[in-house]
Design an enzyme around this catalytic site. Structure first.
Site, short mmCIF file in Angstrom:
data_model
loop_
_atom_site.label_atom_id
_atom_site.label_comp_id
_atom_site.label_asym_id
_atom_site.label_seq_id
_atom_site.Cartn_x
_atom_site.Cartn_y
_atom_site.Cartn_z
N SER A 1 33.41 15.87 -16.43
CA SER A 1 34.49 16.81 -16.71
C SER A 1 35.12 17.25 -15.39
O SER A 1 34.43 17.75 -14.50
CB SER A 1 33.91 18.02 -17.44
OG SER A 1 34.89 19.01 -17.57
N GLN B 1 27.59 18.55 -15.04
CA GLN B 1 27.29 19.46 -13.92
C GLN B 1 27.00 18.72 -12.62
O GLN B 1 26.85 19.35 -11.57
CB GLN B 1 26.09 20.37 -14.27
CG GLN B 1 26.37 21.36 -15.38
CD GLN B 1 27.35 22.46 -14.98
OE1 GLN B 1 27.58 22.72 -13.80
NE2 GLN B 1 27.96 23.11 -15.95
N ASN C 1 22.87 22.86 -17.50
CA ASN C 1 23.95 23.75 -17.06
C ASN C 1 23.53 25.22 -16.96
O ASN C 1 24.22 26.01 -16.33
CB ASN C 1 25.17 23.64 -17.99
CG ASN C 1 24.81 23.77 -19.44
OD1 ASN C 1 23.97 23.03 -19.95
ND2 ASN C 1 25.42 24.71 -20.14
N GLY D 1 34.40 17.04 -20.86
CA GLY D 1 32.99 16.76 -21.14
C GLY D 1 32.66 16.77 -22.63
O GLY D 1 31.91 15.94 -23.12
N HIS E 1 37.08 19.75 -14.46
CA HIS E 1 37.14 21.14 -13.98
C HIS E 1 35.82 21.63 -13.40
O HIS E 1 35.75 22.71 -12.82
CB HIS E 1 37.65 22.09 -15.07
CG HIS E 1 36.69 22.41 -16.17
ND1 HIS E 1 36.01 23.60 -16.23
CD2 HIS E 1 36.31 21.72 -17.27
CE1 HIS E 1 35.26 23.63 -17.32
NE2 HIS E 1 35.42 22.49 -17.97
N THR F 1 48.97 9.56 -25.43
CA THR F 1 49.64 9.45 -24.13
C THR F 1 48.77 10.10 -23.06
O THR F 1 48.28 11.22 -23.24
CB THR F 1 51.02 10.15 -24.20
OG1 THR F 1 51.74 9.54 -25.27
CG2 THR F 1 51.78 10.01 -22.91
N CYS G 1 30.04 28.30 -21.91
CA CYS G 1 30.66 27.81 -23.13
C CYS G 1 30.17 28.62 -24.32
O CYS G 1 30.54 28.38 -25.45
CB CYS G 1 30.32 26.34 -23.33
SG CYS G 1 30.61 25.39 -21.86
N1 PLP Z 1 28.23 19.44 -20.84
C1 PLP Z 1 27.78 20.33 -19.95
C2 PLP Z 1 26.43 20.15 -19.34
C3 PLP Z 1 28.57 21.43 -19.58
O1 PLP Z 1 28.10 22.32 -18.69
C4 PLP Z 1 29.85 21.59 -20.19
C5 PLP Z 1 30.66 22.79 -19.89
O2 PLP Z 1 30.17 23.82 -19.50
C6 PLP Z 1 30.28 20.61 -21.09
C7 PLP Z 1 29.45 19.56 -21.40
C8 PLP Z 1 31.64 20.69 -21.72
O3 PLP Z 1 32.61 20.23 -20.81
P1 PLP Z 1 34.16 20.61 -21.02
O4 PLP Z 1 34.30 22.04 -20.66
O5 PLP Z 1 34.89 19.70 -20.07
O6 PLP Z 1 34.49 20.29 -22.43
#
Ligand code: PLP
Length: 375
Positions: A199, A179, A151, A72, A201, A237, A324
């Site tokens: 993203s 999200q 988020n 993301g 994960h 790659t 994050c």
């Molecule tokens: N954007 C949002 C709304 C998120 O919640 C997150 C991660 O928590 C990200 C971007 C970042 O994504 P990534 O962890 O794949 O870099």
């Protein structure tokens, strides 16, 4: 391994078994480089093509509108910096004040290059009003970037209305849907977005893997220079195992979207009912239209950080705000943006339930909160 109650699915999710199984052949057996033309590379090359098609079909896109990225953060950086630096001109970029830092910090970087950034303020409910965008958008605006769902508080934005306003002015529209993808039905073409970040994960795929949807008509400049991968737009790659797992996880979630959403919503409702019965005073942030399972709660007079640590001792994983940003104990920019008072903001936690949670988990979380908060 100790059994944890994992209720931090907005931070990351457990990989699906189907995704894990889909990726494993690409480590020890089919490890060829998809860019090579010999027969050994045929299977990974085919896997890459199929993954792109699968992902495209899950969000209503064409397969050549999907660009694989490292997640993301990279997708957000590419969308914003790619548009802003497409030529020498200086532009206005409109975003919101409660975006993820991947968007906010990309905007700050563009400000340093001379672009102007306008931050839309959300309502107290956590929604960006289309009228606020109408007031701010001008002839100089090049890009609007508003997240699909927040988020920290889960509030879902009126993306179609916002992208319509941008397009009426000939302005590009990007949404950070990190999200949302894999949790809510998305059709990028009817939604009208030009770019969308995702993203893996966050939807039971692998960490360090994601994609950026870029509408065919949108002329986005290459972000990573080097080889010819991703149509020459994002060199390097390809992470074939991660991409294969991402496609399998997204398909699995999209095939069970309604069922998962129903399950998570009923866990959420039961959690809120039990919490209300416990007589612990709380407010829920994020308004009426939130992502299933994402519950931001403020307990007046309490300390969110202390709640997190005490729940941790009980084997329960939750978050105080954005995962994050867990090093930062200051009041989050999201809670500030919705004008939550300091007293409530300090006592805020985020519980994010996912499809793997059970009613037992919910009972344990409520019982943990009672131990901590009932005087
Ligand atoms: N954007 C949002 C709304 C998120 O919640 C997150 C991660 O928590 C990200 C971007 C970042 O994504 P990534 O962890 O794949 O870099």
């Amino acid at each position: 391994m100790k059994h944890y109650v994992y209720a931090d699915n907005a931070a990351t999710t457990k990989m699906d078994k189907v995704a894990y199984e889909a990726m494993t052949p690409y480590f020890l057996e089919e490890y060829g480089n998809a860019s090579q033309s010999y027969a050994f590379s045929r299977t990974p090359k085919k896997a890459l093509k199929e993954a792109r098609e699968t992902i495209a079909s899950c969000i209503g896109a064409f397969s050549d509108e999907i660009y694989f990225t490292s997640g993301g953060t990279e997708s957000d950086n590419w969308a914003i910096k790619g548009v802003a630096t497409s030529n020498e001109r200086k532009y206005t970029i409109i975003t919101s004040s409660f975006e993820h830092h991947a968007v906010l910090h990309s905007c700050t970087a563009m400000e340093k290059l001379g672009h102007q950034i306008v931050y839309l303020k959300p309502e107290k409910t956590g929604e960006i009003s289309p009228d606020v965008l109408k007031r701010e958008i001008t002839e100089d605006t090049k890009l609007v970037s508003v997240m699909y769902a927040n988020n920290e508080i889960g509030s879902i934005q009126p993306i179609k209305d916002l992208s319509d306003i941008a397009h009426e002015k000939g302005v590009l529209f990007h949404t950070d849907a990190v999200q949302v993808v894999g949790h809510v039905d998305i059709d990028v073409h009817s939604l009208g977005v030009d770019m969308l970040s995702a993203s893996a994960h966050k939807f039971n795929g692998m960490k360090g893997c994601g994609f950026l949807y870029v509408r065919k008509s949108c002329d986005l400049i290459p972000y990573v220079d080097g080889g010819a991968q991703e149509s020459g737009s994002r060199a390097g790659t390809e992470n074939i195992p991660g991409i294969v797992a991402m496609a399998a996880a997204l398909k699995n979630n999209c095939d069970h979207l309604e069922e998962n959403s129903k399950k998570i919503t009923s866990l959420e409702n039961e959690f809120l009912r039990m919490l209300a019965e416990s007589n612990i005073p709380f407010v829920r942030n994020g308004g009426l239209h939130t992502l299933p399972g994402l519950i931001s709660l403020s307990f007046p007079g309490a300390d969110g950080e202390a709640i997190l640590h005490r729940l941790d001792l009980l084997g329960i994983c939750i978050s105080t705000g954005s995962a994050c940003n867990s090093q930062n104990t200051e009041i989050s920019h999201v809670l500030k943006a919705i004008d939550l008072s300091d007293e409530y903001a300090k006592g805020t936690i985020r519980i994010s339930l996912g499809k793997n949670n059970t009613m037992k988990d919910v009972e344990k979380i409520v019982s943990g909160l009672k131990k901590i908060l009932v005087k």
